[in-house]
Design a protein around this motif. Sequence first.
Motif, PDB file in Angstrom:
ATOM      1  N   VAL A 140       0.831  -1.200   0.000  1.00  0.00           N
ATOM      2  CA  VAL A 140       0.000   0.000   0.000  1.00  0.00           C
ATOM      3  C   VAL A 140       0.867   1.251   0.000  1.00  0.00           C
ATOM      4  N   ALA A 141       1.973   1.226   0.744  1.00  0.00           N
ATOM      5  CA  ALA A 141       2.857   2.392   0.798  1.00  0.00           C
ATOM      6  C   ALA A 141       3.589   2.601  -0.527  1.00  0.00           C
ATOM      7  N   LYS A 142       3.879   1.510  -1.238  1.00  0.00           N
ATOM      8  CA  LYS A 142       4.670   1.613  -2.466  1.00  0.00           C
ATOM      9  C   LYS A 142       3.821   1.839  -3.710  1.00  0.00           C
ATOM     10  N   GLY A 196      -3.744   7.644  -4.781  1.00  0.00           N
ATOM     11  CA  GLY A 196      -3.262   8.993  -4.545  1.00  0.00           C
ATOM     12  C   GLY A 196      -2.790   9.180  -3.116  1.00  0.00           C
ATOM     13  N   LEU A 197      -2.175  10.306  -2.834  1.00  0.00           N
ATOM     14  CA  LEU A 197      -1.562  10.546  -1.530  1.00  0.00           C
ATOM     15  C   LEU A 197      -2.590  10.515  -0.404  1.00  0.00           C
ATOM     16  N   VAL A 198      -3.705  11.239  -0.564  1.00  0.00           N
ATOM     17  CA  VAL A 198      -4.703  11.316   0.504  1.00  0.00           C
ATOM     18  C   VAL A 198      -5.327   9.943   0.756  1.00  0.00           C
ATOM     19  N   LEU A 199      -5.709   9.268  -0.308  1.00  0.00           N
ATOM     20  CA  LEU A 199      -6.322   7.947  -0.149  1.00  0.00           C
ATOM     21  C   LEU A 199      -5.326   6.951   0.438  1.00  0.00           C
ATOM     22  N   LYS A 200      -4.060   7.058   0.039  1.00  0.00           N
ATOM     23  CA  LYS A 200      -3.042   6.147   0.573  1.00  0.00           C
ATOM     24  C   LYS A 200      -2.862   6.341   2.076  1.00  0.00           C
ATOM     25  N   ILE A 201      -2.812   7.607   2.506  1.00  0.00           N
ATOM     26  CA  ILE A 201      -2.665   7.882   3.940  1.00  0.00           C
ATOM     27  C   ILE A 201      -3.886   7.367   4.706  1.00  0.00           C
ATOM     28  N   LEU A 216      -5.782   0.585   8.034  1.00  0.00           N
ATOM     29  CA  LEU A 216      -5.421  -0.821   7.816  1.00  0.00           C
ATOM     30  C   LEU A 216      -5.335  -1.656   9.089  1.00  0.00           C
ATOM     31  N   PRO A 217      -4.859  -1.137  10.219  1.00  0.00           N
ATOM     32  CA  PRO A 217      -4.774  -1.988  11.412  1.00  0.00           C
ATOM     33  C   PRO A 217      -6.093  -2.626  11.814  1.00  0.00           C
ATOM     34  N   VAL A 218      -7.201  -1.966  11.534  1.00  0.00           N
ATOM     35  CA  VAL A 218      -8.497  -2.531  11.953  1.00  0.00           C
ATOM     36  C   VAL A 218      -8.773  -3.858  11.248  1.00  0.00           C
ATOM     37  N   PRO A 219      -8.791  -3.922   9.898  1.00  0.00           N
ATOM     38  CA  PRO A 219      -9.049  -5.221   9.268  1.00  0.00           C
ATOM     39  C   PRO A 219      -7.940  -6.234   9.506  1.00  0.00           C
ATOM     40  N   LEU A 220      -6.684  -5.760   9.608  1.00  0.00           N
ATOM     41  CA  LEU A 220      -5.592  -6.700   9.827  1.00  0.00           C
ATOM     42  C   LEU A 220      -5.641  -7.343  11.205  1.00  0.00           C
ATOM     43  N   VAL A 221      -6.102  -6.607  12.201  1.00  0.00           N
ATOM     44  CA  VAL A 221      -6.245  -7.162  13.541  1.00  0.00           C
ATOM     45  C   VAL A 221      -7.490  -8.045  13.634  1.00  0.00           C
ATOM     46  N   LEU A 222      -8.555  -7.658  12.943  1.00  0.00           N
ATOM     47  CA  LEU A 222      -9.786  -8.445  12.995  1.00  0.00           C
ATOM     48  C   LEU A 222      -9.698  -9.723  12.160  1.00  0.00           C
ATOM     49  N   TRP A 223      -8.799  -9.750  11.159  1.00  0.00           N
ATOM     50  CA  TRP A 223      -8.705 -10.909  10.269  1.00  0.00           C
ATOM     51  C   TRP A 223      -8.471 -12.225  11.017  1.00  0.00           C
ATOM     52  N   PRO A 246      -4.052   7.810 -10.752  1.00  0.00           N
ATOM     53  CA  PRO A 246      -4.242   7.087  -9.488  1.00  0.00           C
ATOM     54  C   PRO A 246      -5.587   7.418  -8.850  1.00  0.00           C
ATOM     55  N   MET A 247      -6.118   6.451  -8.139  1.00  0.00           N
ATOM     56  CA  MET A 247      -7.360   6.672  -7.393  1.00  0.00           C
ATOM     57  C   MET A 247      -7.058   7.555  -6.182  1.00  0.00           C
ATOM     58  N   ASP A 248      -7.885   8.561  -5.979  1.00  0.00           N
ATOM     59  CA  ASP A 248      -7.644   9.456  -4.861  1.00  0.00           C
ATOM     60  C   ASP A 248      -8.958  10.109  -4.461  1.00  0.00           C
ATOM     61  N   ILE A 249      -8.954  10.710  -3.302  1.00  0.00           N
ATOM     62  CA  ILE A 249     -10.103  11.468  -2.839  1.00  0.00           C
ATOM     63  C   ILE A 249      -9.637  12.880  -2.489  1.00  0.00           C
ATOM     64  N   LYS A 250     -10.534  13.804  -2.655  1.00  0.00           N
ATOM     65  CA  LYS A 250     -10.205  15.189  -2.335  1.00  0.00           C
ATOM     66  C   LYS A 250     -10.269  15.398  -0.833  1.00  0.00           C
ATOM     67  N   LEU A 251      -9.274  16.059  -0.307  1.00  0.00           N
ATOM     68  CA  LEU A 251      -9.183  16.278   1.136  1.00  0.00           C
ATOM     69  C   LEU A 251     -10.372  17.073   1.652  1.00  0.00           C
ATOM     70  N   SER A 252     -10.896  17.977   0.828  1.00  0.00           N
ATOM     71  CA  SER A 252     -12.034  18.789   1.253  1.00  0.00           C
ATOM     72  C   SER A 252     -13.312  17.963   1.413  1.00  0.00           C
TER      73      SER A 252
END
Length: 585
Positions: free
Chosen positions: A66-68, A73-78, A84-91, A174-180
Amino acid sequence: MEVPVGFLRNLWSFLSFLPFFLLLLLLGLLKAALVGPVVVGIIFIANSAVIIGLWTAHFVWTYYCVAKTKKLGLVLKILVLVSLPVPLVLWPIFGIVGSLLGGVGYGFFAPLLETYEAVGENVTEKFYHCFVDGCWSTIKGACIVVQDFTDFCFHSYFSYMDELIEKVLPNEKPMDIKLSKLPSCLLASLIGVPVDVLLITAVALWKSPYMLFRGWKRLLEDLIGREGPFLETVCVPFAGLAIILWPLAVVGAVIGSIISSFFLGLYSGVIVHQEDSLQMGLAYIVSIVSLFDEYVNDLLYLREGSRLPRPKYRKNMSPSPERESLGDNGDNDSKNGSENSYDSKLISERSRTLKWGIQQYKPVQVWDWLFKSCEVNGRILLRDGLITPKDIEECILKGNCKKLGIKLPAWSILQCLLASAKSNSSGLVISDDVELTRMNVPRDKVFEWFIGPLLIMKEQIKKLQLNENEDMCLRELVMTCKNEKPEEWDDTEFASSDKVRRAQLQSIIRRLQGIVASVSRLPTFRRRFRNLVKVLYIEAIQEDTSGNHMGGILKAKYGNKSCNQSEDKKEIDEIINKGDYGNLV
C-alpha cells in the motif's frame, strides 16, 4: 416416476415415505456425530495455524504494498494506511471463528447429505453406501478445504498485493479522494452505519416470520402434492431435509442481512464523494433501507415495491420502473405495477422446477470444462512444441508457471471463442453438445464476471472475420509473444499487416490473460492446476521429447523404462502430489 393424483394417494405417499426418511436422518446424524469432530479438528486447527503463522507476513507485506503503490493517490493512501490496522487485527479473529463454524457446518451436513445421496436411483448397493458414504470422503474433503485455504493465504493473497505495486500506465490516473470531501464522507459513514444497521436489522427481523412460514407452507404443499423439488424421487430426501432445516436458513438470512447492513452504511461515504454532496449521502442512507425492503418483498413474493421513502441519491439517477409505476405519492397498487409483479411471480414460480434447475449449468461444470480443455490442449501444444519439457520443468522445479498457468488457459479459452464465433452461436460452444448462453450460465457472481466479458470478446472476434491463416497464426502467437505492443508481430507470419486489426487482436489476448490471471487466484485453481501439470509431466516423459529435461530426469532414476512400465510410477505420483520434486533428480 408417476405423480400421484388425488388427496388420498398423496397422503399415502407422504405417510409411507416418512419412516424411511426418519431412518436415513438418524443414520446421517449418527455418522455426523462420529465424523464431525474429526472434520472440525482438521479445519479449525489447520486453518488457525495458517492464519496465525502468516499473519505477520500479511501485515508487513500489506503495509509495504500500500505504501509503495502508485495506483492510489496521496490522501487515499494515507487514509488506507491509517485504517489498515483494523481489518488486519480483525482478520485472525474472524478467520479462526469462521474456520470453526465452517468446520462444524461441513462436518455435520456433508455426512447427512451423502447418506441421502446413497439411496439415489443410479446407486447400486444402497445398503452398503448408506453406512459408508460421507465418512472418509468428508475427512478427505476437510483436507482439501485446508489445502485450498492455504493456497489462498500463501499464494493468492500475495498475488493480489503484487498486482497492487505493478507499474501503472503513463495515462493511468491514481485513485484518490479530495481532502475537502473527506470530513463529509466520514460524517455520512458515521451516520449511515448505525442508522442502516438498526433499520435493516429491524426490517429483516420483521420479515423473518414471513420467510419462515411461507417457506414451510411452500415446501409442505410440494411434499403433499409431489411437486417442485418433490417431483423427482432423487430430490425427495433433500427437500424433506430442507423442511427440517428451514429455520436455520431463516436465521442465516437474518445474520447475513445484519452483516451486510454495516457495509451498506459505510457506502454512504462513497456516495458523498462521487456526488460531491452530503445531502445525497444522507438520501442514500434512507433509500437503501427502502431498496432492501423491496428486495425482501420480491424474494418472499409479497406486495410489489416498498412503502418506505426512497429519495434520489444520484444527481442523474433515473427512477426505477417500479417507482414510475407507483407514482410520486408512493402508491403501490398501480395496475401496471401489479400486473408486472404478477407476471414476474409466475416466472419465478416456474423457474423453481427441477427441469429448469437441471438445464442450468453449475459453476463446477464450467470449472471442470476449463481444466479438461487445458489438459487436452496442453497435450496438443506439447506435441506441437509450443509447450516444451523445459516449461514444465520450470513450473515444477522452480515454480515459474507463468507460461503454463496463464497462457495455456488463455489459449484454451481462445480456442472456444474462435469456434463459437465461427458457429454463429449466441453463447460459448464448450463442447459438441454443450452451449453456454446467458440463459443457462451459472447464477454465480464470479462466473457472471468471468463469462460476461468472454461473450463480448466472442462478438468482437466474430466481427473481425478471421481467415484460416490468421486463425492458425493467432493460436501460436498467444503462446509465443507477450502481445503488449503491435510491433511484436512484425517479424511473425501473421497474415494481416493492418496495425489496427493487430492491436484489436492483441487487446483481446491481453484481456484473456488478465481474466485468467484473476481466475488463477481462486483457491481451487492452484490445486487443480497442480494435477494438470502432473498430467503434462507424465505426458512429456512418455513422449520422451528431451533427454536433457524431463526425459533425462526420469532416465537418471529409472533407466530406459517408460513411466507406464516402471514399478515406481506410484512413487512419481506421490512425489508430484507432495511437491517434493527434488527427489526425482
